[in-house]
Design an enzyme around this catalytic site. Structure first.
Site, PDB file in Angstrom:
ATOM      1  N   HIS A   1      -9.687   0.401   5.090  1.00  0.00           N
ATOM      2  CA  HIS A   1      -8.118   0.728   5.789  1.00  0.00           C
ATOM      3  C   HIS A   1      -8.378   1.612   7.008  1.00  0.00           C
ATOM      4  CE1 HIS A   1      -4.293   2.163   6.444  1.00  0.00           C
ATOM      5  NE2 HIS A   1      -3.939   1.125   5.972  1.00  0.00           N
TER       6      HIS A   1
ATOM      7  N   GLU B   1      -5.125  -5.668  10.699  1.00  0.00           N
ATOM      8  CA  GLU B   1      -4.364  -4.599  10.987  1.00  0.00           C
ATOM      9  C   GLU B   1      -4.573  -3.905  12.389  1.00  0.00           C
ATOM     10  OE1 GLU B   1      -2.348  -3.458   6.966  1.00  0.00           O
ATOM     11  OE2 GLU B   1      -4.026  -2.015   7.344  1.00  0.00           O
TER      12      GLU B   1
ATOM     13  N   LYS C   1      -0.176   4.267   0.018  1.00  0.00           N
ATOM     14  CA  LYS C   1      -0.653   5.413   0.439  1.00  0.00           C
ATOM     15  C   LYS C   1      -0.445   6.590  -0.402  1.00  0.00           C
ATOM     16  CE  LYS C   1       0.470   3.284   5.122  1.00  0.00           C
ATOM     17  NZ  LYS C   1      -0.159   3.490   6.524  1.00  0.00           N
TER      18      LYS C   1
ATOM     19  N   SER D   1       3.405  -2.402  10.356  1.00  0.00           N
ATOM     20  CA  SER D   1       4.823  -2.317  10.583  1.00  0.00           C
ATOM     21  C   SER D   1       5.495  -3.775  10.309  1.00  0.00           C
ATOM     22  CB  SER D   1       5.268  -1.884  11.939  1.00  0.00           C
ATOM     23  OG  SER D   1       4.612  -0.579  12.248  1.00  0.00           O
TER      24      SER D   1
ATOM     25  N   ASN E   1       0.909  -1.293  -0.039  1.00  0.00           N
ATOM     26  CA  ASN E   1       0.121   0.079   0.048  1.00  0.00           C
ATOM     27  C   ASN E   1       0.924   1.238  -0.075  1.00  0.00           C
ATOM     28  OD1 ASN E   1      -1.880   2.295   0.525  1.00  0.00           O
ATOM     29  ND2 ASN E   1      -2.270   1.326   2.487  1.00  0.00           N
TER      30      ASN E   1
ATOM     31  N   GLY F   1       2.206   1.977  10.984  1.00  0.00           N
ATOM     32  CA  GLY F   1       3.200   3.287  10.560  1.00  0.00           C
ATOM     33  C   GLY F   1       3.740   3.506  11.919  1.00  0.00           C
TER      34      GLY F   1
ATOM     35  N   GLU G   1      -6.880   4.264   7.945  1.00  0.00           N
ATOM     36  CA  GLU G   1      -6.976   5.570   7.929  1.00  0.00           C
ATOM     37  C   GLU G   1      -8.003   5.967   7.087  1.00  0.00           C
ATOM     38  OE1 GLU G   1      -3.149   5.232   5.711  1.00  0.00           O
ATOM     39  OE2 GLU G   1      -2.232   4.852   7.737  1.00  0.00           O
TER      40      GLU G   1
HETATM   41  C1  PEP Z   1      -0.799  -0.146   5.922  1.00  0.00           C
HETATM   42  O1  PEP Z   1      -0.757   0.980   5.427  1.00  0.00           O
HETATM   43  O2  PEP Z   1      -1.775  -0.900   5.858  1.00  0.00           O
HETATM   44  C2  PEP Z   1       0.236  -0.602   6.769  1.00  0.00           C
HETATM   45  C3  PEP Z   1       0.189  -1.751   7.337  1.00  0.00           C
HETATM   46  O3  PEP Z   1       1.335   0.344   7.194  1.00  0.00           O
HETATM   47  P1  PEP Z   1       2.631   0.114   7.920  1.00  0.00           P
HETATM   48  O4  PEP Z   1       3.294  -1.285   7.260  1.00  0.00           O
HETATM   49  O5  PEP Z   1       3.539   1.289   7.501  1.00  0.00           O
HETATM   50  O6  PEP Z   1       2.505  -0.164   9.249  1.00  0.00           O
END
Ligand code: PEP
Length: 258
Positions: free
Chosen positions: A95, A167, A11, A212, A9, A173, A97
């Site tokens: 997601h 997630e 983003k 992460s 992703n 992040g 976000e």
């Molecule tokens: C994500 O954007 O779905 C995500 C898991 O980000 P990160 O790997 O940076 O934690």
């Protein structure tokens, strides 16, 4: 049989040149990996160009979101039909976000899931708890509520047309990855809940972990029995990290199936 999947992703980062440069760097090494599946999800404006750059590779295109409505008077929206037309095969739905920053409710997420399926896109359906929810001991209740919203709106069998991504919001992040045991526990809960209604559906369902994931923790996460790959944010933009994560998925497949 489940096959590991790694989705990057991107983003709201980069531009067309940086996206192309990233593909130039990742596609040759990924081309040597034949066991797992790979997806990249660039920002909307770059989908068509990145899709063309992926042609002939073993990496497919996904979107980061889609509109909950079909084509029509929804200024600024991007429909499932348009995404399919641009060559997308996957669409991230729900997601954290989108839920947190843009206020998407469980109902909106369920409508998006339905639109993705309707247009032949595989939804990557994100669920997960906040830190406060984990500390309050309601992780399973939150994940169950998020799952049930899609099941009620789309029907249980629609889950078979998607991929779930667990997630934990506190891990996205932040550099704080869930331990493999924490991830496995929630993945097993998700699979068990679906298995109670349909064992075969649950056995075939891919459940990715996201939060992460990096080159140095992917192998341990992917070794867990109910972790079927990863949804990768920050590390998806770093060539060596993303390639190493994809290699970890390939290795996990080789270990399981040989
Ligand atoms: C994500 O954007 O779905 C995500 C898991 O980000 P990160 O790997 O940076 O934690």
């Amino acid at each position: 049989m489940r096959v590991k999947l790694v989705a990057g992703n991107w983003k709201m980062n980069g531009n067309l040149a940086s996206g192309r440069a990233l593909l130039n760097a990742i596609l040759p090494p990924l081309g040597t990996l034949n066991r797992a599946r790979y997806v990249v999800c660039p920002p909307f404006p770059y989908l068509a160009a990145i899709g063309r750059a992926l042609e002939g590779s073993n990496v497919v295109l996904g979107s980061q979101d889609l509109c909950q409505f079909g084509d029509g008077a929804y200024t600024g929206g991007v429909s499932g039909a348009m995404l399919a037309d641009c060559g997308c095969r996957y669409a991230i739905v729900g997601h954290s976000e989108r839920r947190g920053v843009f206020g998407e409710t469980d109902d909106v997420v369920a409508q998006k899931y339905a639109q993705a399926v309707k247009h032949g896109l595989t939804p990557i359906f994100c669920v997960g708890e906040t830190l406060a929810e984990r500390e309050a001991g309601v992780t399973e209740a939150v994940v169950a509520r998020q799952l049930d919203a899609v099941i009620q709106h789309c029907g249980l069998q629609a889950l078979g047309q998607g991929v779930i991504a667990y997630e934990p919001v506190w891990a996205i992040g932040t550099g704080k990855t869930a331990t493999p045991q924490q991830a496995q526990a929630v993945h097993a809960f998700i699979r068990g809940r679906i298995a109670a209604a349909d064992r075969r559906l649950a056995d075939l369902l891919l459940i990715l972990y996201g939060g992460s994931v990096k080159a140095n923790n992917a192998a341990q996460l992917f070794a867990m029995p109910d972790v079927d790959g990863g949804l990768i944010g920050g590390a998806a933009l770093v060539t060596d990290e993303f390639v190493a994560i994809c290699r970890a998925a390939q290795k996990a497949e080789e270990t399981v199936k040989t």
